[in-house]
Design an enzyme around this catalytic site. Structure first.
Site, PDB file in Angstrom:
ATOM      1  N   GLU A  40      46.623  24.231  57.611  1.00 20.32           N
ATOM      2  CA  GLU A  40      45.426  24.751  56.694  1.00 20.32           C
ATOM      3  C   GLU A  40      45.005  26.166  57.138  1.00 20.32           C
ATOM      4  O   GLU A  40      44.964  26.944  56.177  1.00 20.32           O
ATOM      5  CB  GLU A  40      44.222  23.772  56.803  1.00 20.32           C
ATOM      6  N   HIS A  84      47.570  28.570  55.423  1.00 16.18           N
ATOM      7  CA  HIS A  84      47.334  28.813  54.071  1.00 16.18           C
ATOM      8  C   HIS A  84      46.492  29.909  53.863  1.00 16.18           C
ATOM      9  O   HIS A  84      46.511  30.450  52.643  1.00 16.18           O
ATOM     10  CB  HIS A  84      46.713  27.613  53.572  1.00 16.18           C
ATOM     11  N   GLU A 128      52.816  25.233  49.641  1.00 16.10           N
ATOM     12  CA  GLU A 128      52.941  23.968  50.251  1.00 16.10           C
ATOM     13  C   GLU A 128      54.316  23.920  51.038  1.00 16.10           C
ATOM     14  O   GLU A 128      54.251  23.904  52.185  1.00 16.10           O
ATOM     15  CB  GLU A 128      52.790  22.789  49.546  1.00 16.10           C
TER      16      GLU A 128
HETATM   17  N1  ARG Z   1      46.266  21.791  49.691  1.00 14.68           N
HETATM   18  C1  ARG Z   1      46.065  20.443  50.643  1.00 14.68           C
HETATM   19  C2  ARG Z   1      47.132  20.792  52.018  1.00 14.68           C
HETATM   20  O1  ARG Z   1      47.044  21.494  52.824  1.00 14.68           O
HETATM   21  C3  ARG Z   1      46.445  19.336  50.131  1.00 14.68           C
HETATM   22  C4  ARG Z   1      45.373  19.197  48.884  1.00 14.68           C
HETATM   23  C5  ARG Z   1      45.661  18.007  48.096  1.00 14.68           C
HETATM   24  N2  ARG Z   1      44.607  17.269  47.348  1.00 14.68           N
HETATM   25  C6  ARG Z   1      44.886  16.523  46.401  1.00 14.68           C
HETATM   26  N3  ARG Z   1      43.816  15.903  45.895  1.00 14.68           N
HETATM   27  N4  ARG Z   1      45.997  16.434  45.729  1.00 14.68           N
HETATM   28  O2  ARG Z   1      48.348  20.197  51.641  1.00 14.68           O
HETATM   29 ZN    ZN Z   2      49.168  22.549  52.350  1.00 12.09          ZN
END
Ligand code: ARG
Ligand code: ZN
Length: 881
Positions: free
Chosen positions: A305, A308, A327
């Site tokens: 995180e 990101h 991702e």
């Molecule tokens: N961006 C988040 C991650 O670090 C995942 C969030 C996904 N949430 C969802 N409701 N699909 O991977």
């Molecule tokens: Zn992520």
């Protein structure tokens, strides 16, 4: 559900937004009877938008109170509300402001998307499309705005008020018992990165000084009483911040970085700018409550995180089809981090194992999709192993092909070109191409073609010419919607090993082959290695250099040879896995017993394992991984068709028993040698010793004898940390006995009021591959501590059963499928996201033997005829095919 929700969206239909929102001022008033949100949006048309083009805002589960344009209240006729949309037919030319006041109901929000209450704490989850459940907005990632957020709430019950960016102001509202806080985030961001938290939370604080000398205030917020479980997360955060500076030259860019842990969360965690919100399972750790596996995942998700902040936030995604851009790249970065700070050579084993277990079946089943999907119905269904884990493999292959230095330069170029914007996969790959001078056109197919490439290798030796010819062919199997494929650009690392175990230098056309890296680009290619004095043994796909399946025609003796002599640690481990997989798979194919041939081979497997197990120079974690047999799902995947999960379980247990007896002396030596009375420490060495000891225990108890049960019970009683307790419990749970019941009761009595630990108690029972497992999970559904509303508890019981208990879930009479379908349907009524995820357990149903297949089909058809959310509808209909 609105009319739009079940339509398929296509990447090819992407069009830039007609209006942009440049600035957002939100005023959020939190109260038990609902939240009131006032937003002031500064909006302008995009270049080229025709005057008078309607402005369409997204909105869901909102009550509109008022709307004003440039300060003038809009009358009912000037705008229209339709399901999911607010449309202003004829907005003014040029830039204008909209003031919108809405209400939403956090307490009724069981979907856990938008603004909701988790155990009394107000929190938000906006990715991918949750912001529209907080206020009307152009809720798509290519609309980037600066945000100022004022939050107001009762001072006593909601003392902590947090949002993105830096704190600006806070104070009392005289005479009301309420207070406020104001936050400002100077970095333009898409709405999915918005976050807000309000609650009665305890916190720990620290600081981090960036490479250029700026001090950042770090905070971790948790439920009061849990402060003593935050230290590891804080250390992990600081390690991640330092690592990103050292490895990629990336520094943090705000004055504060806050993490909040909540107990009701649909996924793992969320990278909201400056305010990450976490599933508390991925924050809280204490030696007695968290296992080594928990410590490792906390460290890696905190890093993920945090990373990101650059890969995702500073450069975000143009649209949700590009999800892998943030991702895949961020998973790759967190894997590299864990490799550096913790796992070393074992890391590749762990990532490959995860990829094969989760992504390969996805790629081989009805839900297969490219790393960059071309279409979706519900984007929430595309937070998949393909987008995340295979996406990470693509970044790794790029690094392998162009080299680590060029990759780092490519990252720098990517930020130079795209900082502050919403980008595409092409922007990323072209930065890598330009930084390295390589043509990556063919490589782009990895993003668009689904399916796991199959590589076949064969080696011919020519004694006269002293040449070894490696013939490599590739096939990308057909997947839904993609019947024929083009060949991929595959980095294939290989080695040739001489009869005495020495690594032979590789030469092609008179040139050395650095790192043994071959580039496979054709359907069929021959690599002719020169100066090879005698027939060598090939080691193919070293370091798991590409996410592919390899078939080679190695004989069992050659695999044994690789288990002992391969200089590549990954392939040495892989050789043992392959050997065991072949034994179990052939037994499971034929019936229940290993048979005399395999019995003999099991003995040879034990012998070939010994040198690695006894090699004290190897990291204990590595030796532990070598001791772990391929899982039941690994075997099912290897069989690929006509799968009988009971036969697999029986064959695997037989091999475990045989090995357990053949290796009894070694195992007990390891078990004794790794005992310690030192205090728990999560460092890699100590964790590795525990892993090795527990792997030995697991195999020793495969005999199922009273002696084995006693040993596991002793392990349980003597445990001084969660790693050892939960391992003992897991071992015991597979063998029905009074001791097992006693240990389960003891564990429950001790931990009944600790939700995260109690989840382990549910999970361990759900995973036990016993004939009574369906009855067990049905009984646990009725347990007073069970609730369908808490995603962690649902995953612990229902998820662990469906994904972690192959023989139970795939019970021959279909009772496992019925159980899952019923529970998923109930959950779908209030939390579609969690329900749809659970239903992913059906993804491999077409590989089962006919009887199980028929039962699975019936369960899926039953679901298809029920009233489903869009999320579940997409999964069920696509899975049925
Ligand atoms: N961006 C988040 C991650 O670090 C995942 C969030 C996904 N949430 C969802 N409701 N699909 O991977
Ligand atoms: Zn992520």
């Amino acid at each position: 559900m609105n009319d739009q929700s079940r339509t398929t969206k296509f990447l090819k239909d992407y069009a830039p937004p007609e209006y942009l929102i440049k600035d957002v001022a939100l005023d959020v008033s939190l109260a038990p009877k609902g939240a009131r949100v006032s937003s002031r949006l500064t909006i302008e048309p995009s270049a080229g938008t025709v005057a008078g083009t309607p402005l369409v805002l997204d909105g869901e589960a909102l009550t509109l109170e008022s709307i004003a344009l440039n300060g003038q209240e809009l009358e009912a006729g000037r705008y229209t509300l339709s399901p999911g949309k607010l449309t202003i037919a004829n907005p003014p030319v040029g830039s204008f402001t909209l003031d919108i006041v809405t209400r939403c109901d956090p307490e009724a929000n069981l979907e856990l998307s938008g603004l909701y209450l988790s155990n009394g704490t107000y929190c938000t989850q906006c990715e991918p499309e949750g912001f529209r459940r907080i206020t009307y907005f152009i809720d798509r990632p290519d609309v980037l705005a600066t945000y100022t957020v004022r939050i107001e709430a009762d001072r006593k019950t909601v003392p902590v008020l947090l949002s993105n960016g830096n704190p600006v102001d806070a104070g009392e509202i005289e005479g009301t018992g309420r207070h406020y806080a104001i936050w400002h985030d100077p970095h333009p961001k898409p709405s999915y990165l918005f976050a807000l938290v309000g609650g009665n939370l305890a916190s720990i604080h620290d600081t981090f000084t960036t490479a250029s000398g700026r001090e950042v205030a770090l905070g971790i917020y948790v439920e009061p009483g849990k402060e003593d479980r935050c230290e590891w997360a804080m250390e992990s955060l600081k390690r991640a911040m330092r690592w990103d500076e050292e490895r990629f030259g990336l520094e943090y860019d705000l004055d504060v970085f806050n993490i909040v842990a909540v107990s009701d969360f649909n996924m793992g965690a969320m990278e909201n700018k400056g305010l990450n919100i976490f599933n508390d399972k991925l924050v809280l750790a204490r030696p007695d409550t968290a296992s080594d596996a928990d410590y490792t995942s906390i460290e890696s998700v905190i890093a993920h995180e945090y990373f990101h902040n650059w890969t995702g936030n500073r450069v975000t995604c143009r649209d949700w089809f590009q999800l892998c851009l943030k991702e895949g790249l961020t998973v790759f970065r967190d894997q590299e981090f864990t490799d550096d700070v913790r796992m070393g050579p074992v890391m590749r084993i762990l990532t490959a194992r995860l990829l094969k277990a989760r992504q390969f079946p996805e790629d081989a089943g009805p839900l297969a999709h490219p790393v960059r999907p071309a279409s979706y119905i519900e984007i929430n269904n595309f937070y998949t192993a393909t987008v995340y884990e295979k996406g990470a493999e693509l970044c790794r292959m790029l690094q392998t092909l162009i080299g680590k230095d060029a990759f780092r330069q490519g990252i720098a170029l990517y930020f130079e070109r795209n900082d502050g914007t919403a980008a595409t996969v092409e922007d990323f790959v072209s930065a890598m191409a330009d930084a390295s001078g390589r043509d990556l056109t063919q490589f782009m197919r990895w993003y668009t073609q689904s399916g796991t490439p199959e590589i076949a290798c064969s080696l011919d030796y020519d004694p006269h010419a002293k040449k070894a010819r490696l013939k490599v062919s590739q096939v990308v199997p057909p997947t839904p919607g993609q019947t024929s494929k083009e060949p991929m650009h595959i980095p294939l690392k290989v080695g040739l090993i001489g009869a005495n175990g020495d690594e032979l230098p590789l030469k092609l056309n008179g040139e050395a082959v650095p790192g043994g890296l071959l580039e496979v680009t054709e359907r069929e290619q021959v690599f002719e290695f020169e100066n090879i004095p005698a027939p060598p043994t090939p080691s193919i796909l070293r370091d798991f250099s590409a996410p592919v399946r390899v078939t080679s025609s190695l004989k069992p003796e050659q695999i044994e040879f690789l288990m002992i002599h391969d200089a590549d640690p990954f392939n040495r481990w892989q050789a043992a896995q392959t050997y065991a997989t072949d034994l179990i798979a052939s037994a499971a194919r034929d019936g229940l017993d290993l048979g005399p041939v395999s019995g003999h081979q099991a003995g040879r497997l034990a012998q070939a394992l010994e040198p690695t197990l006894r090699d004290e120079t190897l990291a204990p974690t590595y030796r532990a991984e070598t001791l772990k047999l391929p899982s039941e799902s690994d075997i099912a995947r290897e069989l690929g068709r006509n799968v009988d999960t009971d036969a697999i379980l029986a064959a695997r247990e037989t091999l475990r028993k045989t090995l357990s007896e053949a290796m009894a002396a070694t195992l007990s030596e390891i078990y004794e040698a790794t005992a310690t009375d030192e205090d728990f420490s999560p460092d890699p060495d100590s964790a590795g010793r525990r892993a090795l000891r527990n792997a030995a225990l697991d195999l020793m108890t495969a005999t199922g004898t009273q002696e084995a049960i006693d040993r596991a019970m002793r392990h349980y009683r003597n445990a001084t940390n969660m790693t050892d307790s939960i391992m003992a419990l897991s071992v015991l749970s597979h063998i029905p006995s009074d001791e097992c019941d006693e240990a389960l009761d003891d564990f429950y009595t001790r931990w009944q009021d600790d939700p995260l630990v109690l989840d382990k108690w549910f999970a361990v029972q759900a995973r036990a591959g016993r004939p009574d497992s369906v009855a067990t999970v049905n009984r646990l559904l009725g347990h007073s501590k069970f609730s369908l509303k808490n995603p962690n508890r649902v995953r612990a019981l229902i998820g662990s059963f469906a994904m972690g208990n192959p023989s139970g879930f795939n019970r021959a009479d279909g009772a496992g499928y019925k159980f899952l379908a019923e529970q998923a349907l109930k959950i779908d009524g209030f939390n579609p996201h969690v329900a749809a995820r659970l239903l992913g357990a059906f993804e491999s149903w077409k590989t089962l033997e006919p009887r199980r297949q028929a039962h699975a089909k019936k369960a899926l058809e039953g679901l298809a005829s029920a009233e489903l959310s869009t999320d579940a509808y997409e999964i069920v209909t696509k899975t049925l095919g």
